[in-house]
Design a protein around this motif. Sequence first.
Motif, PDB file in Angstrom:
ATOM      1  N   ARG A 112       0.838  -1.218   0.000  1.00 63.03           N
ATOM      2  CA  ARG A 112       0.000   0.000   0.000  1.00 63.03           C
ATOM      3  C   ARG A 112       0.868   1.263   0.000  1.00 63.03           C
ATOM      4  NH1 ARG A 112      -4.329  -2.535   4.096  1.00 63.03           N
ATOM      5  NH2 ARG A 112      -5.868  -3.236   2.575  1.00 63.03           N
TER       6      ARG A 112
ATOM      7  N   ASN B 223       4.118   9.751  -9.898  1.00 60.29           N
ATOM      8  CA  ASN B 223       3.838   9.433 -11.310  1.00 60.29           C
ATOM      9  C   ASN B 223       4.748   8.337 -11.871  1.00 60.29           C
ATOM     10  OD1 ASN B 223       1.660  11.176 -11.734  1.00 60.29           O
ATOM     11  ND2 ASN B 223       3.091  12.913 -11.842  1.00 60.29           N
TER      12      ASN B 223
ATOM     13  N   GLY C 288      -2.011  -2.163  -7.919  1.00 64.39           N
ATOM     14  CA  GLY C 288      -2.603  -1.033  -7.185  1.00 64.39           C
ATOM     15  C   GLY C 288      -2.565   0.266  -7.974  1.00 64.39           C
ATOM     16  N   ILE C 289      -1.505   0.428  -8.796  1.00 62.98           N
ATOM     17  CA  ILE C 289      -1.369   1.676  -9.552  1.00 62.98           C
ATOM     18  C   ILE C 289      -2.510   1.844 -10.558  1.00 62.98           C
ATOM     19  CG2 ILE C 289       0.064   2.892 -11.255  1.00 62.98           C
ATOM     20  CD1 ILE C 289       2.509   1.708  -9.980  1.00 62.98           C
ATOM     21  N   VAL C 290      -2.949   0.740 -11.153  1.00 62.79           N
ATOM     22  CA  VAL C 290      -3.924   0.871 -12.255  1.00 62.79           C
ATOM     23  C   VAL C 290      -5.367   0.629 -11.817  1.00 62.79           C
ATOM     24  CG1 VAL C 290      -2.168   0.208 -13.949  1.00 62.79           C
ATOM     25  CG2 VAL C 290      -3.714  -1.541 -13.048  1.00 62.79           C
ATOM     26  N   HIS C 291      -5.590   0.323 -10.543  1.00 61.90           N
ATOM     27  CA  HIS C 291      -6.974   0.130 -10.067  1.00 61.90           C
ATOM     28  C   HIS C 291      -7.300   1.203  -9.032  1.00 61.90           C
ATOM     29  CE1 HIS C 291      -5.995  -4.056 -11.479  1.00 61.90           C
ATOM     30  NE2 HIS C 291      -7.174  -3.888 -12.038  1.00 61.90           N
ATOM     31  N   ASP C 292      -8.562   1.617  -8.999  1.00 59.25           N
ATOM     32  CA  ASP C 292      -8.897   2.645  -8.005  1.00 59.25           C
ATOM     33  C   ASP C 292      -9.594   2.051  -6.780  1.00 59.25           C
ATOM     34  OD1 ASP C 292     -11.298   2.077  -9.105  1.00 59.25           O
ATOM     35  OD2 ASP C 292     -11.606   4.032 -10.062  1.00 59.25           O
ATOM     36  N   PHE C 293      -9.572   0.728  -6.643  1.00 58.93           N
ATOM     37  CA  PHE C 293     -10.082   0.106  -5.418  1.00 58.93           C
ATOM     38  C   PHE C 293      -8.917  -0.471  -4.620  1.00 58.93           C
ATOM     39  CE2 PHE C 293     -10.606  -2.957  -8.975  1.00 58.93           C
ATOM     40  CZ  PHE C 293      -9.797  -3.988  -8.540  1.00 58.93           C
ATOM     41  N   ASP C 294      -9.198  -0.890  -3.383  1.00 58.15           N
ATOM     42  CA  ASP C 294      -8.133  -1.422  -2.523  1.00 58.15           C
ATOM     43  C   ASP C 294      -7.551  -2.701  -3.132  1.00 58.15           C
ATOM     44  OD1 ASP C 294      -6.415  -1.920  -0.411  1.00 58.15           O
ATOM     45  OD2 ASP C 294      -7.939  -3.045   0.703  1.00 58.15           O
TER      46      ASP C 294
ATOM     47  N   ILE D 157       2.125   1.749  -3.500  1.00 58.53           N
ATOM     48  CA  ILE D 157       1.086   2.257  -4.414  1.00 58.53           C
ATOM     49  C   ILE D 157       0.942   3.776  -4.234  1.00 58.53           C
ATOM     50  CG2 ILE D 157      -1.393   2.207  -4.939  1.00 58.53           C
ATOM     51  CD1 ILE D 157      -1.292  -0.806  -3.968  1.00 58.53           C
TER      52      ILE D 157
ATOM     53  N   LYS E 284       1.789   6.640  -7.089  1.00 59.58           N
ATOM     54  CA  LYS E 284       0.775   7.592  -7.564  1.00 59.58           C
ATOM     55  C   LYS E 284       1.257   9.031  -7.355  1.00 59.58           C
ATOM     56  CE  LYS E 284      -3.309   4.656  -7.453  1.00 59.58           C
ATOM     57  NZ  LYS E 284      -4.544   4.235  -6.786  1.00 59.58           N
TER      58      LYS E 284
END
Length: 393
Positions: A79, A89, A111-117, A82, A86
């Motif tokens: 986490r 960049n 984690g970088i490409v999903h907006d959920f946990d 991630i 973000k």
Amino acid sequence: MTNFSYCVPTKIVFGKGVEEQAGQEILACGGKKVLLHYGGGSAERSGLLGRIERSLEAAGLPYVRLGGVVPNPRLSLVREGIALCKQENVDFILAVGGGSVIDSAKAIGYGIVHDFDVWDIFSKKRAPTGCAPIGAVLTLSATGSETSASTVITNEDGWLKRSGNSEYIRPRFALMNPELTYTLPPYQTASGGVDIMMHTMERYFTAPADAELTDRMCEALLKTVIHNLPIALANPEDYNARAELMWAGSLSHCDLLNAGRDRGDWSCHQMEHELGGMFDVAHGAGLSAIWGSWARYVYQHNIGRFAQFAVNVMDCTLDFAHPERTALEGICAIETFFHSVNMPTNIKELGFTLTDAQITELAHKCAFDGTRTIGSFQTLNEQDMAAIFTAAR
Ligand code: NZQ
Ligand code: ZN
């Protein structure tokens, strides 16, 4: 032979000095800003990290560093990675280390490409739809994570160790210099060797098993590890032995060795992951402690298969009148091999004794609270798992 698709997009660059190519390989993948991800210090101490940094700098690639990956890699650091990627960049993750570092990199990539946990992928709440590109500089021959479609992460909340598999996470490239494994402690070398064997055996002991070329490749790989692991332990700087182990590790878990039959049994892996999550054991050593008990529990399901293994891999003589004896002899022979490389063949030899309550908990967790069975050679339910943990205790 059953239908199959086989696609391993990882470019393997193998041999002395190949880590110097890290920067150029990332540029070739289109990476513009890099997360340099590593473990607890071995890469720093050996000077490897410095060489990688110089390679990134020579390629004009900006980077940020995140170390501290531990064996049985943790969700909390994923986490953190991630959030860092973000904020900075980052669009490419370079893992420098063993399976734990590469797995942590893959989870960060998710984690970088999903907006959920990201844990939703590991707890199977959501399916992944992509992953940021990953590259690997391998320092430990073991998991095959450098070519595999798997990542295994431990959630400290409940000490659950879970995999998050998909085709998206196979690394774009793996830089594999066998010399980088010279500094491994003997225990990690041996544990890695067992893991390589287990990735092959999980695929060998499946049903149906009618894929002759795949069988022969499995047998060759196993014999290669059995031959070279003792050499690497006796002389850690034997380049050829280290090279054979490294190449075997990548081939053992890239799905070449299940071509034409199902994807594998994986019971021992599922049970070992629970041990690793709860007791933080080295993965290959955990597998070594369980396999014999699993084998004795299931071998009668297909005695011929175990007898073939005994003859073709462990050089036992086939007892035509009593193939069961040969099957059992093969199980004993591999345990003798594990002992010869100082690997355990039961859990006590891992250094602790399981209580009845811990066995119940391990089996319950492995059965996902009673909602799943495991295995394909023989399907195992929660009671079967508890029986195998008990036999392995
Ligand atoms: O953290 P550092 O200081 O680097 O030390 C590591 C670590 O303590 C050390 N090490 C690595 N390379 C070294 C070195 N020490 C000296 N010289 C070197 N060249 O070795 C220790 C163990 O490292 P780790 O990465 O944890 O080992 P391994 O490669 O065996 O990875 C095990 C993890 O991978 C998972 C396992 O469950 C476990 O969590 N697996 C991943 C798979 C996959 N992604 O496909 C498949 C496997 O079945 C497995 O489940
Ligand atoms: Zn494994």
